[in-house]
Design an enzyme around this catalytic site. Structure first.
Site, PDB file in Angstrom:
ATOM      1  N   ASN A  11       0.776  -1.222  -0.029  1.00  0.00           N
ATOM      2  CA  ASN A  11      -0.009  -0.026   0.037  1.00  0.00           C
ATOM      3  C   ASN A  11       0.877   1.264   0.015  1.00  0.00           C
ATOM      4  O   ASN A  11       1.310   1.595   0.911  1.00  0.00           O
ATOM      5  CB  ASN A  11      -1.000  -0.022   1.338  1.00  0.00           C
ATOM      6  N   LYS A  13      -0.188   4.235  -0.349  1.00  0.00           N
ATOM      7  CA  LYS A  13      -0.465   5.468   0.511  1.00  0.00           C
ATOM      8  C   LYS A  13      -0.541   6.815  -0.454  1.00  0.00           C
ATOM      9  O   LYS A  13      -0.376   6.533  -1.628  1.00  0.00           O
ATOM     10  CB  LYS A  13      -0.198   5.544   1.739  1.00  0.00           C
ATOM     11  N   HIS A  97      -9.360   1.135   5.083  1.00  0.00           N
ATOM     12  CA  HIS A  97      -7.973   1.336   5.907  1.00  0.00           C
ATOM     13  C   HIS A  97      -8.128   2.175   7.066  1.00  0.00           C
ATOM     14  O   HIS A  97      -8.964   3.117   7.105  1.00  0.00           O
ATOM     15  CB  HIS A  97      -7.004   1.815   4.875  1.00  0.00           C
ATOM     16  N   GLU A  99      -6.585   4.485   8.195  1.00  0.00           N
ATOM     17  CA  GLU A  99      -6.401   6.082   7.914  1.00  0.00           C
ATOM     18  C   GLU A  99      -7.459   6.625   6.932  1.00  0.00           C
ATOM     19  O   GLU A  99      -7.915   7.681   7.265  1.00  0.00           O
ATOM     20  CB  GLU A  99      -5.227   6.129   6.972  1.00  0.00           C
ATOM     21  N   GLU A 169      -5.040  -5.081  10.689  1.00  0.00           N
ATOM     22  CA  GLU A 169      -4.051  -3.833  10.976  1.00  0.00           C
ATOM     23  C   GLU A 169      -4.584  -3.343  12.261  1.00  0.00           C
ATOM     24  O   GLU A 169      -5.227  -2.468  12.495  1.00  0.00           O
ATOM     25  CB  GLU A 169      -4.273  -2.964   9.690  1.00  0.00           C
ATOM     26  N   GLY A 175       2.781   2.108  10.610  1.00  0.00           N
ATOM     27  CA  GLY A 175       3.861   3.092  10.531  1.00  0.00           C
ATOM     28  C   GLY A 175       4.551   3.696  11.708  1.00  0.00           C
ATOM     29  O   GLY A 175       5.168   4.514  12.170  1.00  0.00           O
ATOM     30  N   SER A 215       3.721  -2.522  10.446  1.00  0.00           N
ATOM     31  CA  SER A 215       5.030  -2.388  10.330  1.00  0.00           C
ATOM     32  C   SER A 215       5.716  -3.832  10.161  1.00  0.00           C
ATOM     33  O   SER A 215       6.592  -4.267  10.845  1.00  0.00           O
ATOM     34  CB  SER A 215       5.735  -2.153  11.860  1.00  0.00           C
TER      35      SER A 215
HETATM   36  P1  PGA Z   1       3.070   0.143   7.572  1.00  0.00           P
HETATM   37  O1  PGA Z   1       1.590   0.324   6.855  1.00  0.00           O
HETATM   38  O2  PGA Z   1       3.541  -1.168   6.894  1.00  0.00           O
HETATM   39  O3  PGA Z   1       3.901   1.204   7.212  1.00  0.00           O
HETATM   40  O4  PGA Z   1       2.953   0.006   8.953  1.00  0.00           O
HETATM   41  C1  PGA Z   1       0.727  -0.611   6.800  1.00  0.00           C
HETATM   42  C2  PGA Z   1      -0.765  -0.204   6.128  1.00  0.00           C
HETATM   43  O5  PGA Z   1      -1.133   0.760   6.747  1.00  0.00           O
HETATM   44  O6  PGA Z   1      -1.221  -0.782   5.294  1.00  0.00           O
END
Ligand code: PGA
Length: 253
Positions: A11, A13, A97, A99, A169, A175, A215
């Site tokens: 992803n 983003k 997601h 976010e 997640e 992140g 992560s």
């Molecule tokens: P990350 O994000 O691997 O940077 O933690 C995962 C995600 O949001 O799908």
């Protein structure tokens, strides 16, 4: 028990202009061209979908959207629909997601409509669920997931759900560099599979891919993939660099 074909998804983003996305895709396909034992997907920003599709179309890497609206077309400024994603070359679409839930006010009800619209368009939805740190600390993880799953999958039948990917997640792991421990991840994945079993029956539960996100990096992918109910990964930050992402995809080699 079915052997579920793993999915490793990236992803991106809100990262990468069109030329940057093209360069990344070109380098990635070079590094993963001989991988045949798992599915690979990258989800660039909407502006780069077509450019990236031109590069990956005859490879084993599939394209995914990061979001979509549930209507097919109309006066919905700024939105893209399922049929539009399909026409740009997408096979998958990430839905709900954290976010999107956090910054764009997406609710389980919105997510439910999007999942149904994605399926109608012939896309494979990757539905994201996960608890925040406060919710985990308050021991509300399973009640939060229950609500997200129940409402997000409302009105779906085993048939209409079939093929959908669930991404666990934990919001506190996205992140942050903090991955869920293998035990925490496996516990939730087993719980999710059991939810699917009760909701859609054992066969659907057994066939559904439940991927982990938060992560994921080359250093922890093998351990995660070794867990019984983890069928792949949704990777954010570590999917931006072809070198790192290909090391995750090639975790067995
Ligand atoms: P990350 O994000 O691997 O940077 O933690 C995962 C995600 O949001 O799908």
């Amino acid at each position: 028990m079915t052997t579920r074909r793993p999915l490793i998804a990236g992803n991106w983003k809100m990262h990468k202009t069109c030329p940057e996305a093209e360069d990344t895709a070109r380098e990635l396909i070079r590094k993963v061209s001989d991988v045949s034992d798992l599915d690979i997907m990258i989800a660039p920003p909407a502006t780069a979908l077509t450019a990236v599709f031109r590069i990956i179309r005859d490879t084993t890497v599939d394209l995914g959207g990061q979001n979509m609206f549930w209507e097919q077309e109309g006066a919905y400024t700024g939105e893209v629909s399922g049929p539009m994603l399909v026409s740009a070359g997408c096979r998958y679409v990430i839905i709900g997601h954290s976010e999107r839930r956090q910054y764009f006010g997406e609710t389980d009800e919105n997510i439910n409509r999007k999942i149904m619209a994605a399926k109608d368009a012939g896309l494979i939805p990757v539905m994201c669920v996960g608890e925040t740190e406060t919710e985990r600390d308050a021991e509300k993880t399973f009640s939060v997931l229950d609500k997200q799953m129940e409402n997000g999958l409302k009105d779906l039948t085993a048939d209409s759900f079939m093929g959908t990917v669930i991404a666990y997640e934990p919001v506190w792991a996205i992140g942050t560099g903090r991955t869920a421990t293998p035990q925490q991840a496996q516990d939730v994945h087993a719980w999710l599979r059991n939810f699917l079993k009760k909701r859609f029956g054992p066969e659907t539960a057994d066939q559904t891919r439940i991927v982990y996100g938060g992560s994921v990096k080359p250093e922890n992918i093998s351990e995660l993939m070794g867990l019984e109910d983890i069928d792949g990964a949704l990777v954010g930050g570590a999917s931006l660099k072809p070198d790192t992402f290909s090391r995750i995809i090639n975790y067995k080699r």
